[in-house]
Write a protein that holds these residues in place. Structure first.
Motif, PDB file in Angstrom:
ATOM      1  N   LEU A 145      15.977 -19.174   3.992  1.00  0.00           N
ATOM      2  CA  LEU A 145      14.688 -18.978   4.015  1.00  0.00           C
ATOM      3  C   LEU A 145      14.029 -20.052   4.545  1.00  0.00           C
ATOM      4  N   ASP A 146      14.655 -21.477   3.973  1.00  0.00           N
ATOM      5  CA  ASP A 146      13.862 -22.779   4.426  1.00  0.00           C
ATOM      6  C   ASP A 146      13.765 -22.798   6.118  1.00  0.00           C
ATOM      7  N   ASP A 147      15.180 -22.322   6.519  1.00  0.00           N
ATOM      8  CA  ASP A 147      15.062 -22.252   8.109  1.00  0.00           C
ATOM      9  C   ASP A 147      13.957 -21.296   8.498  1.00  0.00           C
ATOM     10  N   ALA A 148      13.670 -20.450   8.185  1.00  0.00           N
ATOM     11  CA  ALA A 148      12.520 -19.449   8.714  1.00  0.00           C
ATOM     12  C   ALA A 148      11.452 -20.110   8.709  1.00  0.00           C
ATOM     13  N   ILE A 149      10.732 -20.876   7.481  1.00  0.00           N
ATOM     14  CA  ILE A 149       9.705 -21.395   7.227  1.00  0.00           C
ATOM     15  C   ILE A 149       9.635 -22.529   8.241  1.00  0.00           C
ATOM     16  N   ALA A 150      10.672 -23.186   8.370  1.00  0.00           N
ATOM     17  CA  ALA A 150      10.473 -24.475   9.251  1.00  0.00           C
ATOM     18  C   ALA A 150      10.403 -23.884  10.790  1.00  0.00           C
ATOM     19  N   GLY A 151      11.147 -22.687  11.048  1.00  0.00           N
ATOM     20  CA  GLY A 151      10.914 -22.260  12.578  1.00  0.00           C
ATOM     21  C   GLY A 151       9.260 -21.739  12.716  1.00  0.00           C
ATOM     22  N   LEU A 152       8.976 -21.227  11.744  1.00  0.00           N
ATOM     23  CA  LEU A 152       7.196 -20.811  11.884  1.00  0.00           C
ATOM     24  C   LEU A 152       6.496 -22.163  12.141  1.00  0.00           C
ATOM     25  N   LEU A 153       7.057 -23.380  11.429  1.00  0.00           N
ATOM     26  CA  LEU A 153       6.072 -24.566  11.433  1.00  0.00           C
ATOM     27  C   LEU A 153       6.302 -25.309  13.009  1.00  0.00           C
ATOM     28  N   GLN A 154       7.532 -25.138  13.319  1.00  0.00           N
ATOM     29  CA  GLN A 154       8.130 -25.587  14.447  1.00  0.00           C
ATOM     30  C   GLN A 154       7.429 -24.989  15.647  1.00  0.00           C
ATOM     31  N   GLU A 155       7.428 -23.550  15.394  1.00  0.00           N
ATOM     32  CA  GLU A 155       6.865 -22.844  16.516  1.00  0.00           C
ATOM     33  C   GLU A 155       5.427 -23.121  16.835  1.00  0.00           C
ATOM     34  N   GLN A 156       4.801 -23.093  15.758  1.00  0.00           N
ATOM     35  CA  GLN A 156       3.357 -23.385  15.660  1.00  0.00           C
ATOM     36  C   GLN A 156       2.982 -24.882  16.227  1.00  0.00           C
ATOM     37  N   SER A 157       3.963 -25.571  16.192  1.00  0.00           N
ATOM     38  CA  SER A 157       3.710 -27.298  16.652  1.00  0.00           C
ATOM     39  C   SER A 157       4.243 -27.394  18.044  1.00  0.00           C
ATOM     40  N   GLY A 158       4.637 -26.280  18.620  1.00  0.00           N
ATOM     41  CA  GLY A 158       5.142 -26.173  20.040  1.00  0.00           C
ATOM     42  C   GLY A 158       6.475 -26.726  20.156  1.00  0.00           C
ATOM     43  N   GLU A 159       7.206 -26.842  19.265  1.00  0.00           N
ATOM     44  CA  GLU A 159       8.709 -26.975  19.323  1.00  0.00           C
ATOM     45  C   GLU A 159       9.594 -25.925  19.466  1.00  0.00           C
ATOM     46  N   ALA A 160       9.452 -25.439  20.419  1.00  0.00           N
ATOM     47  CA  ALA A 160      10.009 -24.002  20.743  1.00  0.00           C
ATOM     48  C   ALA A 160      11.719 -24.099  20.462  1.00  0.00           C
ATOM     49  N   ASP A 161      12.299 -25.131  21.180  1.00  0.00           N
ATOM     50  CA  ASP A 161      13.813 -25.284  21.286  1.00  0.00           C
ATOM     51  C   ASP A 161      14.361 -25.551  19.476  1.00  0.00           C
ATOM     52  N   THR A 162      13.293 -26.289  18.795  1.00  0.00           N
ATOM     53  CA  THR A 162      13.913 -26.448  17.591  1.00  0.00           C
ATOM     54  C   THR A 162      13.806 -25.260  16.721  1.00  0.00           C
ATOM     55  N   ALA A 163      12.544 -24.393  17.080  1.00  0.00           N
ATOM     56  CA  ALA A 163      12.230 -23.362  16.100  1.00  0.00           C
ATOM     57  C   ALA A 163      13.238 -22.095  16.619  1.00  0.00           C
ATOM     58  N   ILE A 164      13.615 -22.081  17.831  1.00  0.00           N
ATOM     59  CA  ILE A 164      14.700 -21.147  18.100  1.00  0.00           C
ATOM     60  C   ILE A 164      16.038 -21.180  17.356  1.00  0.00           C
ATOM     61  N   ALA A 165      16.341 -22.694  17.155  1.00  0.00           N
ATOM     62  CA  ALA A 165      17.635 -22.998  16.382  1.00  0.00           C
ATOM     63  C   ALA A 165      17.450 -22.850  14.906  1.00  0.00           C
ATOM     64  N   SER A 166      16.026 -22.980  14.342  1.00  0.00           N
ATOM     65  CA  SER A 166      15.848 -22.674  12.921  1.00  0.00           C
ATOM     66  C   SER A 166      15.767 -21.116  12.594  1.00  0.00           C
ATOM     67  N   PHE A 167      15.285 -20.355  13.534  1.00  0.00           N
ATOM     68  CA  PHE A 167      15.496 -19.015  13.368  1.00  0.00           C
ATOM     69  C   PHE A 167      16.804 -18.541  13.591  1.00  0.00           C
ATOM     70  N   ARG A 168      17.575 -18.873  14.264  1.00  0.00           N
ATOM     71  CA  ARG A 168      18.816 -18.286  14.561  1.00  0.00           C
ATOM     72  C   ARG A 168      19.885 -18.701  13.148  1.00  0.00           C
ATOM     73  N   ARG A 169      19.518 -20.012  12.702  1.00  0.00           N
ATOM     74  CA  ARG A 169      20.209 -20.296  11.499  1.00  0.00           C
ATOM     75  C   ARG A 169      19.738 -19.328  10.202  1.00  0.00           C
ATOM     76  N   SER A 170      18.346 -18.918  10.120  1.00  0.00           N
ATOM     77  CA  SER A 170      17.814 -18.088   9.195  1.00  0.00           C
ATOM     78  C   SER A 170      18.441 -16.612   9.182  1.00  0.00           C
ATOM     79  N   LEU A 171      18.343 -16.361  10.549  1.00  0.00           N
ATOM     80  CA  LEU A 171      19.124 -14.718  10.712  1.00  0.00           C
ATOM     81  C   LEU A 171      20.688 -14.916  10.377  1.00  0.00           C
ATOM     82  N   ALA A 172      21.238 -16.049  10.801  1.00  0.00           N
ATOM     83  CA  ALA A 172      22.668 -16.021  10.239  1.00  0.00           C
ATOM     84  C   ALA A 172      22.776 -15.970   8.721  1.00  0.00           C
ATOM     85  N   ALA A 173      22.091 -16.462   8.248  1.00  0.00           N
ATOM     86  CA  ALA A 173      22.171 -16.437   6.652  1.00  0.00           C
ATOM     87  C   ALA A 173      21.745 -15.109   6.148  1.00  0.00           C
ATOM     88  N   ASP A 174      20.692 -14.498   6.755  1.00  0.00           N
ATOM     89  CA  ASP A 174      20.146 -13.249   6.405  1.00  0.00           C
ATOM     90  C   ASP A 174      19.586 -12.390   7.543  1.00  0.00           C
TER      91      ASP A 174
END
Length: 178
Positions: free
Chosen positions: A118-147
């Protein structure tokens, strides 16, 4: 009350929630909210708070949507921490969104840490909004790996991968979900 609806305190929470669902499907959000408030008077349940927040958002009242989710998180210890993900999304859709969303994430960090990814999904949203696409992609992948059923993470990941021609890389995750 709706025509033919019981008007006393003897009505059950699920009667009002079902009626609210009917009104939401008809896009009659004010009547849905009324029924959801009545449901909460009968019994406070996490889903009722979540539905009420959705109704407020549909009516264009994000402040009320946020307030009702805060109330639910305060009153119901067992409320799903995924609610914080919805709070972050609401904040990100408004003015000053990134700062407000970060404050929200920090305020509920102890709760969200209990749910894998869940924290990875939240981080991904914040990173995406801040223009950090590559970091957001990694966060969303970790989130989906967990759930892999976390739809928000999958939707945002797809949005980031599709323009790169990499959306097909989601297929193994989506197959696992199904």
């Amino acid at each position: 009350t709706a025509a033919g609806a019981p008007d006393g305190a003897g009505t059950l929470v699920f009667y009002h929630r079902n009626l609210a669902t009917y009104f939401m499907k008809r896009r009659d959000y004010s009547r849905a909210a009324e029924q959801l408030r009545l449901a909460n008077e009968r019994q406070k349940l996490p889903k009722t708070y979540q539905m009420l927040s959705e109704a407020y958002m549909a009516m264009g009242h994000p402040d009320q949507a946020i307030a009702i989710l805060h109330q639910g998180l305060q009153e119901i210890e067992a409320m799903d921490p995924e609610t914080v993900l919805w709070l972050v999304q609401i904040h990100l859709s408004g003015p000053g969104g990134v700062q407000a969303a970060r404050r929200e994430a920090e305020a509920f960090a102890a709760r969200t840490a209990k749910k894998p990814g869940l924290d990875d999904a939240i981080a991904g949203l914040l990173q995406e909004q801040s223009g950090e696409a590559d970091t957001a992609i990694a966060s969303f992948r970790r989130s989906l790996a967990a759930d892999p059923t976390r739809v928000v993470a999958a939707q945002h990941l797809y949005t980031l991968l599709e323009p790169r021609g990499e959306a097909a890389s989601l297929e193994p995750i989506l197959r696992r979900t199904l």
